[in-house]
Write a protein that holds these residues in place. Sequence first.
Motif, mmCIF file in Angstrom:
data_model
loop_
_atom_site.group_PDB
_atom_site.id
_atom_site.type_symbol
_atom_site.label_atom_id
_atom_site.label_comp_id
_atom_site.label_asym_id
_atom_site.label_seq_id
_atom_site.Cartn_x
_atom_site.Cartn_y
_atom_site.Cartn_z
ATOM 1 N N ASP A 169 21.968 26.395 23.358
ATOM 2 C CA ASP A 169 20.815 25.704 22.771
ATOM 3 C C ASP A 169 19.572 26.595 22.813
ATOM 4 O OD1 ASP A 169 22.324 23.486 22.224
ATOM 5 O OD2 ASP A 169 21.666 22.344 23.990
ATOM 6 N N LEU A 170 19.410 27.313 23.910
ATOM 7 C CA LEU A 170 18.260 28.209 24.033
ATOM 8 C C LEU A 170 18.308 29.304 22.971
ATOM 9 C CD1 LEU A 170 15.723 29.168 25.495
ATOM 10 C CD2 LEU A 170 17.203 30.452 27.064
ATOM 11 N N GLN A 171 19.474 29.884 22.771
ATOM 12 C CA GLN A 171 19.602 30.929 21.753
ATOM 13 C C GLN A 171 19.284 30.395 20.360
ATOM 14 O OE1 GLN A 171 23.609 32.367 22.252
ATOM 15 N NE2 GLN A 171 23.089 33.665 23.998
ATOM 16 N N ARG A 172 19.796 29.207 20.048
ATOM 17 C CA ARG A 172 19.510 28.612 18.744
ATOM 18 C C ARG A 172 18.026 28.304 18.593
ATOM 19 N NH1 ARG A 172 24.578 25.877 19.585
ATOM 20 N NH2 ARG A 172 23.497 24.127 20.533
ATOM 21 N N ASN A 176 15.428 29.729 15.901
ATOM 22 C CA ASN A 176 14.627 28.858 15.037
ATOM 23 C C ASN A 176 13.142 29.152 15.175
ATOM 24 O OD1 ASN A 176 16.857 27.522 14.029
ATOM 25 N ND2 ASN A 176 16.788 25.896 15.565
ATOM 26 N N LEU A 177 12.720 29.469 16.402
ATOM 27 C CA LEU A 177 11.307 29.788 16.618
ATOM 28 C C LEU A 177 10.918 31.052 15.855
ATOM 29 C CD1 LEU A 177 8.582 29.321 17.970
ATOM 30 C CD2 LEU A 177 9.447 30.568 19.977
ATOM 31 N N ARG A 178 11.767 32.060 15.895
ATOM 32 C CA ARG A 178 11.454 33.302 15.164
ATOM 33 C C ARG A 178 11.343 33.030 13.663
ATOM 34 N NH1 ARG A 178 15.073 35.417 19.039
ATOM 35 N NH2 ARG A 178 16.839 35.173 17.614
ATOM 36 N N ILE A 179 12.271 32.266 13.120
ATOM 37 C CA ILE A 179 12.228 31.938 11.692
ATOM 38 C C ILE A 179 10.982 31.116 11.361
ATOM 39 C CG2 ILE A 179 13.382 30.630 9.868
ATOM 40 C CD1 ILE A 179 16.042 31.350 11.240
ATOM 41 N N THR A 180 10.670 30.153 12.233
ATOM 42 C CA THR A 180 9.497 29.300 12.011
ATOM 43 C C THR A 180 8.218 30.126 12.034
ATOM 44 O OG1 THR A 180 10.631 27.395 12.987
ATOM 45 C CG2 THR A 180 8.225 27.319 12.917
ATOM 46 N N GLU A 181 8.102 31.009 12.998
ATOM 47 C CA GLU A 181 6.905 31.852 13.077
ATOM 48 C C GLU A 181 6.792 32.761 11.848
ATOM 49 O OE1 GLU A 181 6.293 32.257 17.918
ATOM 50 O OE2 GLU A 181 7.565 33.701 16.858
ATOM 51 N N GLN A 182 7.928 33.278 11.385
ATOM 52 C CA GLN A 182 7.914 34.116 10.180
ATOM 53 C C GLN A 182 7.467 33.315 8.963
ATOM 54 O OE1 GLN A 182 11.904 35.635 10.011
ATOM 55 N NE2 GLN A 182 11.617 37.061 11.718
ATOM 56 N N ARG A 183 7.993 32.110 8.800
ATOM 57 C CA ARG A 183 7.583 31.263 7.671
ATOM 58 C C ARG A 183 6.107 30.903 7.760
ATOM 59 N NH1 ARG A 183 11.203 26.153 6.715
ATOM 60 N NH2 ARG A 183 9.722 26.044 4.956
ATOM 61 N N SER A 241 2.489 22.949 9.154
ATOM 62 C CA SER A 241 3.775 22.393 9.587
ATOM 63 C C SER A 241 4.525 23.360 10.491
ATOM 64 C CB SER A 241 4.622 22.056 8.354
ATOM 65 O OG SER A 241 5.909 21.617 8.732
ATOM 66 N N MET A 242 4.538 24.644 10.135
ATOM 67 C CA MET A 242 5.235 25.646 10.942
ATOM 68 C C MET A 242 4.568 25.829 12.300
ATOM 69 S SD MET A 242 7.906 26.496 9.251
ATOM 70 C CE MET A 242 7.892 24.773 8.684
ATOM 71 N N ALA A 243 3.243 25.708 12.325
ATOM 72 C CA ALA A 243 2.540 25.836 13.602
ATOM 73 C C ALA A 243 2.936 24.695 14.544
ATOM 74 C CB ALA A 243 1.031 25.839 13.369
ATOM 75 N N LYS A 244 3.029 23.463 13.984
ATOM 76 C CA LYS A 244 3.426 22.317 14.798
ATOM 77 C C LYS A 244 4.882 22.457 15.249
ATOM 78 C CE LYS A 244 3.165 18.136 16.546
ATOM 79 N NZ LYS A 244 4.544 18.001 16.997
ATOM 80 N N LYS A 245 5.738 22.876 14.315
ATOM 81 C CA LYS A 245 7.148 23.049 14.662
ATOM 82 C C LYS A 245 7.314 24.131 15.725
ATOM 83 C CE LYS A 245 11.713 23.882 12.645
ATOM 84 N NZ LYS A 245 12.467 24.168 11.408
ATOM 85 N N ALA A 246 6.581 25.226 15.607
ATOM 86 C CA ALA A 246 6.665 26.306 16.589
ATOM 87 C C ALA A 246 6.224 25.818 17.968
ATOM 88 C CB ALA A 246 5.812 27.490 16.143
ATOM 89 N N GLU A 247 5.187 24.967 17.982
ATOM 90 C CA GLU A 247 4.720 24.412 19.259
ATOM 91 C C GLU A 247 5.814 23.577 19.907
ATOM 92 O OE1 GLU A 247 1.203 21.428 20.940
ATOM 93 O OE2 GLU A 247 1.190 22.124 18.860
ATOM 94 N N ASP A 248 6.498 22.738 19.097
ATOM 95 C CA ASP A 248 7.583 21.905 19.615
ATOM 96 C C ASP A 248 8.738 22.773 20.117
ATOM 97 O OD1 ASP A 248 6.126 19.671 18.949
ATOM 98 O OD2 ASP A 248 7.179 19.316 17.052
ATOM 99 N N LEU A 249 9.051 23.828 19.372
ATOM 100 C CA LEU A 249 10.151 24.706 19.777
ATOM 101 C C LEU A 249 9.823 25.440 21.072
ATOM 102 C CD1 LEU A 249 11.138 26.151 16.282
ATOM 103 C CD2 LEU A 249 12.508 24.614 17.702
ATOM 104 N N TRP A 251 7.962 24.311 23.438
ATOM 105 C CA TRP A 251 8.124 23.314 24.503
ATOM 106 C C TRP A 251 9.601 23.124 24.836
ATOM 107 C CZ3 TRP A 251 5.605 20.997 28.218
ATOM 108 C CH2 TRP A 251 6.156 19.856 28.812
ATOM 109 N N SER A 252 10.443 23.074 23.807
ATOM 110 C CA SER A 252 11.883 22.933 24.028
ATOM 111 C C SER A 252 12.433 24.119 24.808
ATOM 112 C CB SER A 252 12.613 22.807 22.681
ATOM 113 O OG SER A 252 12.236 21.624 22.012
#
Length: 285
Positions: A169-172, A176-183, A241-249, A251-252
């Motif tokens: 889960d951590l690897q995934r 996802n965080l890298r992709i989100t930050e890139q977007r 949206s990506m900034a919020k998603k990155a914040e959630d990721l 935290w995860s």
Amino acid sequence: MMRTLFFAMAFAACPYVGVAQEAFAPVMGAYQYSNGVHPVVTAVFPNADLRTVQRFWKDQLRSISTKVLDKKELIGEAARIPSASSDTMRILIQSEQGRGAQDVMTHIAFHTNIGYVAPDSPERELKGCTEWVRSNSVALLKQVAQKNLDLGQRDLDREQRKLNDLQRDLQRTEGNLRITEQRGELARIEKAEMDSLLSLPTMPINTATDSVAATDELKQQAKDRGKQEDRSKRADRTATSMAKKAEDLRWSIKTNKEDQVKQEEVVAKQQEVVNGLKRDLDTIR
């Protein structure tokens, strides 16, 4: 009512916890059966369940007796133990486990043609009967220890799978965080580009020469500007949206790493339990 009179070697043991064991040795005592109190050989089985012990001794009686009765106690009729006697004997077996107790106690009485085998019985009878109890008890102890080890290993495997799941889960999540930050970065760049274009002054149009062409040019400029505004707004929404998603990721990821530390401790403790159970099995003799 009197239940048990015996002297037994106790095994200090807890569920699923490895303990050093001495060489197994059944001891003589006395026990009250349905037909009276008789001398017995008593064996103690740590971390065993009553049904397993009862089933084991019933199987042993069946292998040496012409008939096995299972009423108030197990009774082997016309049993043969050649090392103890050339004649047949009657064997009484009762196993018991107190409420909440981890140990099962088995009391075995041997009745020959001269009476019940007791400490003052002929050496052959006494030695043969106690050895029969000892050898079968060692086999049962190994069976119980192997079962406990299998259960301990099963629990270890389950806890290790939980840790492996957390690691995957951590690897995934990190991916996802890298992709989100890139977007998010691409969206910010696009917004900056559109805002830069929108800040440029509108190109002057000469309406004196060709009013139709001028009108078309004005329409095109308005259309292009509208597209730039739309792209700027979409890029802004995506960046937010990506900034919020990155914040959630993030935290995860943080909670995942904390959970991994806790799970690693669980796995380590269970590994110690399994190691102890392996030692228990190896020391039974």
